[in-house]
Scaffold this motif. Sequence first.
Motif, short mmCIF file in Angstrom:
data_model
loop_
_atom_site.label_atom_id
_atom_site.label_comp_id
_atom_site.label_asym_id
_atom_site.label_seq_id
_atom_site.Cartn_x
_atom_site.Cartn_y
_atom_site.Cartn_z
N ARG A 91 0.96 -1.30 -0.01
CA ARG A 91 -0.15 0.07 0.03
C ARG A 91 0.90 1.11 -0.12
O ARG A 91 0.53 2.33 -0.69
CB ARG A 91 -0.92 0.05 1.26
CG ARG A 91 -1.88 1.03 1.26
CD ARG A 91 -2.92 0.86 2.46
NE ARG A 91 -3.49 2.23 2.69
CZ ARG A 91 -4.57 2.35 1.92
NH1 ARG A 91 -5.02 1.71 1.03
NH2 ARG A 91 -5.34 3.72 2.38
N ARG A 92 2.07 1.33 0.89
CA ARG A 92 2.80 2.31 1.19
C ARG A 92 3.49 2.81 -0.49
O ARG A 92 3.84 3.84 -0.84
CB ARG A 92 3.66 2.24 2.24
CG ARG A 92 4.74 3.30 2.24
CD ARG A 92 4.22 4.53 2.95
NE ARG A 92 3.95 5.53 2.12
CZ ARG A 92 2.92 6.40 2.40
NH1 ARG A 92 2.18 6.04 3.48
NH2 ARG A 92 2.41 6.99 1.49
N ALA A 93 3.90 1.55 -0.95
CA ALA A 93 4.72 1.86 -2.39
C ALA A 93 3.83 2.28 -3.29
O ALA A 93 4.06 3.00 -4.18
CB ALA A 93 5.43 0.22 -2.81
N VAL A 94 2.58 1.78 -3.49
CA VAL A 94 1.79 2.16 -4.54
C VAL A 94 1.16 3.87 -4.20
O VAL A 94 1.50 4.52 -5.04
CB VAL A 94 0.21 1.38 -4.34
CG1 VAL A 94 -0.75 2.11 -5.08
CG2 VAL A 94 0.42 0.02 -4.89
N LEU A 95 1.38 4.12 -2.84
CA LEU A 95 0.88 5.46 -2.63
C LEU A 95 2.23 6.40 -2.97
O LEU A 95 1.96 7.54 -3.64
CB LEU A 95 0.46 5.67 -1.33
CG LEU A 95 -0.91 5.33 -0.82
CD1 LEU A 95 -1.17 5.24 0.75
CD2 LEU A 95 -2.05 5.88 -1.45
N ASP A 96 3.30 5.97 -2.64
CA ASP A 96 4.56 6.57 -3.15
C ASP A 96 4.77 6.89 -4.63
O ASP A 96 5.09 7.82 -4.97
CB ASP A 96 5.76 5.89 -2.25
CG ASP A 96 5.65 6.21 -0.86
OD1 ASP A 96 4.88 7.21 -0.43
OD2 ASP A 96 6.40 5.60 -0.11
N ALA A 97 4.35 5.78 -5.07
CA ALA A 97 4.54 5.64 -6.54
C ALA A 97 3.51 6.51 -7.40
O ALA A 97 3.82 7.40 -8.18
CB ALA A 97 4.52 4.29 -7.27
N ALA A 98 2.38 6.60 -6.76
CA ALA A 98 1.22 7.26 -7.38
C ALA A 98 1.55 8.93 -7.15
O ALA A 98 1.37 9.60 -8.04
CB ALA A 98 -0.07 7.23 -6.67
N VAL A 99 2.13 9.41 -6.02
CA VAL A 99 2.49 10.83 -5.93
C VAL A 99 3.51 11.25 -7.13
O VAL A 99 3.39 11.88 -7.70
CB VAL A 99 3.05 11.10 -4.75
CG1 VAL A 99 3.90 12.43 -4.59
CG2 VAL A 99 2.12 11.01 -3.57
N GLN A 100 4.62 10.20 -7.28
CA GLN A 100 5.52 10.60 -8.28
C GLN A 100 4.91 10.53 -9.59
O GLN A 100 5.30 11.32 -10.48
CB GLN A 100 6.77 9.64 -8.14
CG GLN A 100 7.51 9.79 -6.82
CD GLN A 100 7.89 11.23 -6.56
OE1 GLN A 100 8.62 11.87 -7.58
NE2 GLN A 100 7.71 11.84 -5.54
N VAL A 101 4.11 9.45 -9.70
CA VAL A 101 3.65 9.48 -11.18
C VAL A 101 2.68 10.61 -11.55
O VAL A 101 2.72 11.28 -12.56
CB VAL A 101 2.83 8.36 -11.46
CG1 VAL A 101 2.18 8.21 -12.78
CG2 VAL A 101 3.80 7.05 -11.65
N ILE A 102 1.95 11.10 -10.52
CA ILE A 102 0.80 12.15 -10.79
C ILE A 102 1.76 13.42 -11.00
O ILE A 102 1.54 14.18 -11.58
CB ILE A 102 0.05 12.36 -9.65
CG1 ILE A 102 -1.19 11.06 -9.68
CG2 ILE A 102 -0.93 13.76 -9.68
CD1 ILE A 102 -1.90 10.89 -8.68
N LEU A 103 2.83 13.66 -10.15
CA LEU A 103 3.54 14.72 -10.00
C LEU A 103 4.43 14.89 -11.55
O LEU A 103 4.53 15.78 -12.16
CB LEU A 103 4.65 15.03 -9.01
CG LEU A 103 4.30 15.32 -7.61
CD1 LEU A 103 5.26 15.08 -6.67
CD2 LEU A 103 3.61 16.71 -7.60
N ASP A 104 4.77 13.68 -12.21
CA ASP A 104 5.26 13.67 -13.36
C ASP A 104 4.52 13.73 -14.35
O ASP A 104 4.59 14.54 -15.42
CB ASP A 104 6.20 12.47 -13.44
CG ASP A 104 7.44 12.42 -12.66
OD1 ASP A 104 7.90 13.32 -12.10
OD2 ASP A 104 7.84 11.20 -12.51
N LYS A 105 3.15 13.12 -14.34
CA LYS A 105 2.41 13.09 -15.65
C LYS A 105 1.09 13.76 -15.62
O LYS A 105 0.19 14.09 -16.55
CB LYS A 105 2.13 11.49 -15.81
CG LYS A 105 3.39 10.88 -16.01
CD LYS A 105 3.28 9.37 -16.57
CE LYS A 105 4.24 8.62 -16.84
NZ LYS A 105 4.96 8.78 -17.92
#
Length: 196
Positions: free
Chosen positions: A17-31
């Motif tokens: 869950r933490r990995a998905v949330l952290d990845a989601a922040v980065q992907v949304i900030l990037d894309k």
Amino acid sequence: MDRATGGRQTRNAERTRRAVLDAAVQVILDKGAAVTLAQVAAAAGVSKSGLIHHFGSRDQLVVALVEDTNERFRETVRSHLDLSENYPGKMLRAYVRALCAGSAEAATARDFTSAPMWGGLYTIPAVVPVMEENAAWWDEQLALDGISPERIMIVRRAAEGIAMAAIYGEQDGRSIPTARDLLLELATEGTFRTPL
């Protein structure tokens, strides 16, 4: 299932869950906010079905992300509280310190103030009440600080603006401490002592 296995599964689920949330922040900030579950799953190193197991849908993931980011920002601000300050404005000064830290420590604060990220997420109807609740929580916490609403508004929005300028590279690292110190002075019912 024994307790050891159940505890391990819970820890694995929390890590995922933490990995998905952290990845989601980065992907949304990037894309931007139009990110897909497949993009987030790939960035988190999990399968799309594994992501859906934890969040159910893209909207559920985004709502969980917003809730998590709000809570992480609250924790960041709390970590900047100076409990020795026994005068009005304590929470507002912690807010300023968090947003104007000018270091890697301020990453969560900068994520919190990223207009492109949050602006796009506001188009998802389930996000609006979460953000409204968070704004009301901050309004209440800062109002308890014992200083005027006008002063709170000016200092709060100025700190957010400094953080935003830092994101866009419009505020260099050397000027942030000066701005922070001026805002901290204003957050103590003071006025600027130094000429502007």
